[in-house]
Scaffold this motif. Structure first.
Motif, PDB file in Angstrom:
ATOM      1  N   ILE A 438     -18.925  51.299  28.854  1.00  0.00           N
ATOM      2  CA  ILE A 438     -18.486  52.134  27.730  1.00  0.00           C
ATOM      3  C   ILE A 438     -16.993  52.466  27.863  1.00  0.00           C
ATOM      4  O   ILE A 438     -16.242  52.422  26.879  1.00  0.00           O
ATOM      5  N   GLY A 439     -16.563  52.769  29.083  1.00  0.00           N
ATOM      6  CA  GLY A 439     -15.142  53.043  29.312  1.00  0.00           C
ATOM      7  C   GLY A 439     -14.270  51.840  29.006  1.00  0.00           C
ATOM      8  O   GLY A 439     -13.176  51.972  28.434  1.00  0.00           O
ATOM      9  N   LEU A 440     -14.738  50.642  29.377  1.00  0.00           N
ATOM     10  CA  LEU A 440     -13.987  49.420  29.095  1.00  0.00           C
ATOM     11  C   LEU A 440     -13.854  49.182  27.596  1.00  0.00           C
ATOM     12  O   LEU A 440     -12.848  48.640  27.118  1.00  0.00           O
ATOM     13  N   ILE A 441     -14.881  49.586  26.843  1.00  0.00           N
ATOM     14  CA  ILE A 441     -14.862  49.419  25.389  1.00  0.00           C
ATOM     15  C   ILE A 441     -14.010  50.496  24.716  1.00  0.00           C
ATOM     16  O   ILE A 441     -13.316  50.239  23.727  1.00  0.00           O
ATOM     17  N   LEU A 442     -14.056  51.696  25.253  1.00  0.00           N
ATOM     18  CA  LEU A 442     -13.328  52.813  24.644  1.00  0.00           C
ATOM     19  C   LEU A 442     -11.818  52.581  24.627  1.00  0.00           C
ATOM     20  O   LEU A 442     -11.146  52.950  23.653  1.00  0.00           O
ATOM     21  N   TYR A 443     -11.292  51.974  25.680  1.00  0.00           N
ATOM     22  CA  TYR A 443      -9.838  51.823  25.763  1.00  0.00           C
ATOM     23  C   TYR A 443      -9.260  51.023  24.594  1.00  0.00           C
ATOM     24  O   TYR A 443      -8.335  51.500  23.919  1.00  0.00           O
ATOM     25  N   PRO A 444      -9.757  49.808  24.306  1.00  0.00           N
ATOM     26  CA  PRO A 444      -9.202  49.082  23.144  1.00  0.00           C
ATOM     27  C   PRO A 444      -9.466  49.808  21.827  1.00  0.00           C
ATOM     28  O   PRO A 444      -8.669  49.688  20.889  1.00  0.00           O
ATOM     29  N   CYS A 445     -10.559  50.549  21.747  1.00  0.00           N
ATOM     30  CA  CYS A 445     -10.823  51.310  20.517  1.00  0.00           C
ATOM     31  C   CYS A 445      -9.762  52.386  20.306  1.00  0.00           C
ATOM     32  O   CYS A 445      -9.259  52.576  19.188  1.00  0.00           O
ATOM     33  N   ILE A 446      -9.398  53.081  21.379  1.00  0.00           N
ATOM     34  CA  ILE A 446      -8.369  54.115  21.279  1.00  0.00           C
ATOM     35  C   ILE A 446      -7.009  53.484  20.996  1.00  0.00           C
ATOM     36  O   ILE A 446      -6.206  54.021  20.212  1.00  0.00           O
ATOM     37  N   GLU A 447      -6.754  52.332  21.595  1.00  0.00           N
ATOM     38  CA  GLU A 447      -5.493  51.637  21.315  1.00  0.00           C
ATOM     39  C   GLU A 447      -5.409  51.216  19.855  1.00  0.00           C
ATOM     40  O   GLU A 447      -4.331  51.253  19.245  1.00  0.00           O
ATOM     41  N   MET A 448      -6.535  50.824  19.284  1.00  0.00           N
ATOM     42  CA  MET A 448      -6.540  50.452  17.864  1.00  0.00           C
ATOM     43  C   MET A 448      -6.245  51.673  16.994  1.00  0.00           C
ATOM     44  O   MET A 448      -5.497  51.590  16.015  1.00  0.00           O
ATOM     45  N   LEU A 449      -6.830  52.810  17.345  1.00  0.00           N
ATOM     46  CA  LEU A 449      -6.541  54.045  16.612  1.00  0.00           C
ATOM     47  C   LEU A 449      -5.051  54.363  16.665  1.00  0.00           C
ATOM     48  O   LEU A 449      -4.464  54.823  15.676  1.00  0.00           O
ATOM     49  N   ARG A 450      -4.445  54.104  17.812  1.00  0.00           N
ATOM     50  CA  ARG A 450      -3.017  54.368  17.970  1.00  0.00           C
ATOM     51  C   ARG A 450      -2.182  53.434  17.088  1.00  0.00           C
ATOM     52  O   ARG A 450      -1.286  53.867  16.356  1.00  0.00           O
ATOM     53  N   LYS A 451      -2.480  52.136  17.167  1.00  0.00           N
ATOM     54  CA  LYS A 451      -1.691  51.143  16.439  1.00  0.00           C
ATOM     55  C   LYS A 451      -1.848  51.276  14.924  1.00  0.00           C
ATOM     56  O   LYS A 451      -0.903  51.070  14.161  1.00  0.00           O
ATOM     57  N   LYS A 452      -3.057  51.594  14.492  1.00  0.00           N
ATOM     58  CA  LYS A 452      -3.314  51.773  13.061  1.00  0.00           C
ATOM     59  C   LYS A 452      -2.829  53.133  12.546  1.00  0.00           C
ATOM     60  O   LYS A 452      -2.828  53.379  11.346  1.00  0.00           O
ATOM     61  N   ARG A 453      -2.459  54.005  13.494  1.00  0.00           N
ATOM     62  CA  ARG A 453      -2.017  55.359  13.162  1.00  0.00           C
ATOM     63  C   ARG A 453      -3.072  56.149  12.384  1.00  0.00           C
ATOM     64  O   ARG A 453      -2.757  56.962  11.520  1.00  0.00           O
ATOM     65  N   TRP A 454      -4.326  55.894  12.723  1.00  0.00           N
ATOM     66  CA  TRP A 454      -5.420  56.633  12.096  1.00  0.00           C
ATOM     67  C   TRP A 454      -5.556  58.031  12.705  1.00  0.00           C
ATOM     68  O   TRP A 454      -6.094  58.935  12.089  1.00  0.00           O
ATOM     69  N   VAL A 455      -5.111  58.145  13.945  1.00  0.00           N
ATOM     70  CA  VAL A 455      -5.159  59.424  14.653  1.00  0.00           C
ATOM     71  C   VAL A 455      -3.798  59.647  15.299  1.00  0.00           C
ATOM     72  O   VAL A 455      -3.159  58.693  15.763  1.00  0.00           O
ATOM     73  N   ALA A 456      -3.352  60.885  15.341  1.00  0.00           N
ATOM     74  CA  ALA A 456      -2.048  61.195  15.918  1.00  0.00           C
ATOM     75  C   ALA A 456      -2.117  61.228  17.442  1.00  0.00           C
ATOM     76  O   ALA A 456      -3.025  61.819  18.019  1.00  0.00           O
ATOM     77  N   PHE A 457      -1.144  60.563  18.063  1.00  0.00           N
ATOM     78  CA  PHE A 457      -0.967  60.605  19.514  1.00  0.00           C
ATOM     79  C   PHE A 457       0.445  61.126  19.789  1.00  0.00           C
ATOM     80  O   PHE A 457       1.392  60.738  19.103  1.00  0.00           O
ATOM     81  N   SER A 458       0.588  61.976  20.757  1.00  0.00           N
ATOM     82  CA  SER A 458       1.915  62.505  21.062  1.00  0.00           C
ATOM     83  C   SER A 458       2.026  62.816  22.541  1.00  0.00           C
ATOM     84  O   SER A 458       1.029  62.819  23.274  1.00  0.00           O
ATOM     85  N   ILE A 459       3.243  63.063  22.967  1.00  0.00           N
ATOM     86  CA  ILE A 459       3.489  63.383  24.368  1.00  0.00           C
ATOM     87  C   ILE A 459       4.472  64.533  24.438  1.00  0.00           C
ATOM     88  O   ILE A 459       5.408  64.615  23.637  1.00  0.00           O
ATOM     89  N   SER A 460       4.281  65.426  25.344  1.00  0.00           N
ATOM     90  CA  SER A 460       5.200  66.550  25.498  1.00  0.00           C
ATOM     91  C   SER A 460       6.564  66.044  25.933  1.00  0.00           C
ATOM     92  O   SER A 460       6.679  65.210  26.833  1.00  0.00           O
TER      93      SER A 460
END
Length: 471
Positions: A438-460
């Motif tokens: 599940i962890g191996l699958i989650l990583y590319p899914c989160i990366e897709m969310l980032r690239k598609k900008r469907w969810v906001a990612f930020s860093i302090s």
């Protein structure tokens, strides 16, 4: 203010910087943890008292139980605590071990570390409502099963979750009070037992009859999780000095808190090995001191489980916050309450506890140990690799060994990890492998969310560059 930064490989990274004392770290939101509360938070992350160690006697007899709690800290606890002190002061932020692995091995492995350690922590936390009720069911039989037990688990989880929401400093000082309450009855039991001690009882043990799976998993569960405090480092007052001190005093407290009650319990009463299972210390206290001591130990067990639940939830939820502040998870997970606590992380951790509360004690311990082992392997690799690729990085606390010594430090703990994994049951193996997949699958899914900008990612903007090996 947090800001969004995209690197060439799609991973959010901080502005270039040096890992030295002048590098700014994440601003703390609220009061910081001082030394004493931190000691007891570590105490509860790892131990909470001798509750749950009874199975070592049942699995191997008094001799090997006592030897185990003397030898195991040398093989496992001391190396893990030392590595936590070095790496935690090198990266004093809430991402903890996730940041260590990301710095040494890259974001993919950092994410896998975060997933496995968070899941093992949540699985671990699912134990404590069950342990709490197991100690109370002798006085309230209805809590042994059925809907009363289910309602009690939900209610207890809700109350402790609310305390975590109210602030980490509250959790820290509550841990101090609960810790004292947990330790006192065993100190009294040890004193009362002195005239009743029969040293020959400590020598009972047959290596051919040891239940190695139960024995190793119980030892491992009771003496690990030293690295959990690393996910709270960003909330600690002067972490570069406070963290190593807290780990040192907590290590002494944990080892003594296990060994002497076990010495007292096995030496003062005749051995009935089959009775030494989870919750048996209440009966031991009754045989040694009477009903009043038994009830005191039962109350202490309740207090200990409350402390362990709160400290584990704090570590798990701040880990998610730290990952979100690093851009590894959606920025909503970095949202803090007005008390400075990670709202979404707390809710996710509480939900996981409720979902896993159906598992048995032995199944929970074995499953979390399996996942924890994989996480620790990544930590050992990160620790050694950073010694080679970033030898001059600032390390406020540095273990006084060279690169070869760093490798040798990890040999015995790794052998122990292999042994724990080898003795796992097929059911635990399958559940753990599914969790890893599940962890191996989650990583590319989160990366897709980032690239598609469907969810906001930020860093302090206050976080330093952690990719020391890439400079």
């Amino acid at each position: 203010m947090a800001r969004e930064i995209e690197s060439q490989n799609g991973v959010v990274s901080a502005p270039p910087g040096e890992l030295n004392e002048s590098t700014p770290f994440v601003t703390h939101h609220g009061r910081k943890l001082s030394l004493l509360p931190l000691i007891f938070l570590i105490f509860y992350d790892v131990s909470g008292g001798p509750f749950g160690i009874e199975d070592t006697v049942g699995a191997a007899g008094p001799l090997f139980a006592l030897v185990g709690f003397l030898v195991f800290p040398i093989i496992w606890s001391i190396p893990e605590a030392l590595i936590t002190a070095e790496m935690g002061t090198m990266f004093p932020e809430n991402g903890g071990y996730v940041v260590w692995v990301t710095s040494a091995l890259g974001p993919f492995w950092g994410f896998q570390q975060g997933w496995m350690k968070w899941l093992s922590g949540v699985i671990d936390n699912a134990l404590y409502p069950a342990l709490f009720l197991d100690y109370l069911k002798s006085g309230v039989p209805a809590l042994g099963g059925g809907w009363p037990r289910e309602v009690a688990v939900i209610g207890l989880t809700a109350i402790l979750t609310f305390l975590n929401y109210r602030g980490l400093t509250i959790v820290g000082w509550v841990a101090v009070i609960l810790g004292i309450l947990s330790i006192l009855p065993f100190a009294v039991m040890c004193l009362i037992s002195i005239p009743k001690l029969r040293p020959r009882r400590w020598l009972v043990g047959n290596i051919r009859k040891i239940d190695w799976n139960l024995y190793l998993n119980t030892l491992f569960w009771n003496l690990n999780y030293w690295d959990s405090v690393s996910t709270l480092t960003g909330e600690v007052e002067n972490p570069k000095k406070t963290l190593p001190k807290a780990l040192f005093f907590a290590l002494i407290l944990v080892v003594l808190g296990y060994f002497f009650p076990l010495l007292s319990g096995t030496g003062a009463i005749p051995l009935n090995q089959q009775l030494w299972t989870d919750g048996y210390f209440s009966d031991v206290a009754k045989l040694i001191g009477g009903a009043w001591l038994s009830w005191w130990v039962t109350g202490a067990a309740a207090a200990a489980n409350l402390g362990m639940f709160m400290s584990e939830m704090s570590s798990d939820s701040f880990q998610l916050l730290g990952m979100a502040e690093r851009g590894m998870l959606p920025e909503i997970l970095a949202k803090r309450s007005r008390y400075g606590t990670p709202i979404i992380g707390i809710l996710l951790s509480a939900s996981g506890v409720l979902m896993l509360s159906w598992m048995s004690f032995q199944e929970i311990v074995a499953a979390e140990n399996f996942l924890y082992c994989f996480g620790m392997i990544l930590e050992f690799i990160a620790f050694v690799r950073l010694r080679f690729i970033a030898p001059n990085a600032d390390r406020p606390f540095k273990i006084p060994v060279g690169s070869v010594g760093a490798i040798l430090m990890c040999v015995l703990p790794t052998v122990l990890i292999v042994a724990v994994l080898a003795f796992s049951t097929l059911k635990v193996f399958i559940v753990s492998v599914v969790a890893i997949v599940i962890g191996l699958i989650l990583y590319p899914c989160i990366e897709m969310l980032r690239k598609k900008r469907w969810v906001a990612f930020s860093i302090s903007s206050e976080l330093p560059d952690i990719h020391v090996g890439n400079r």
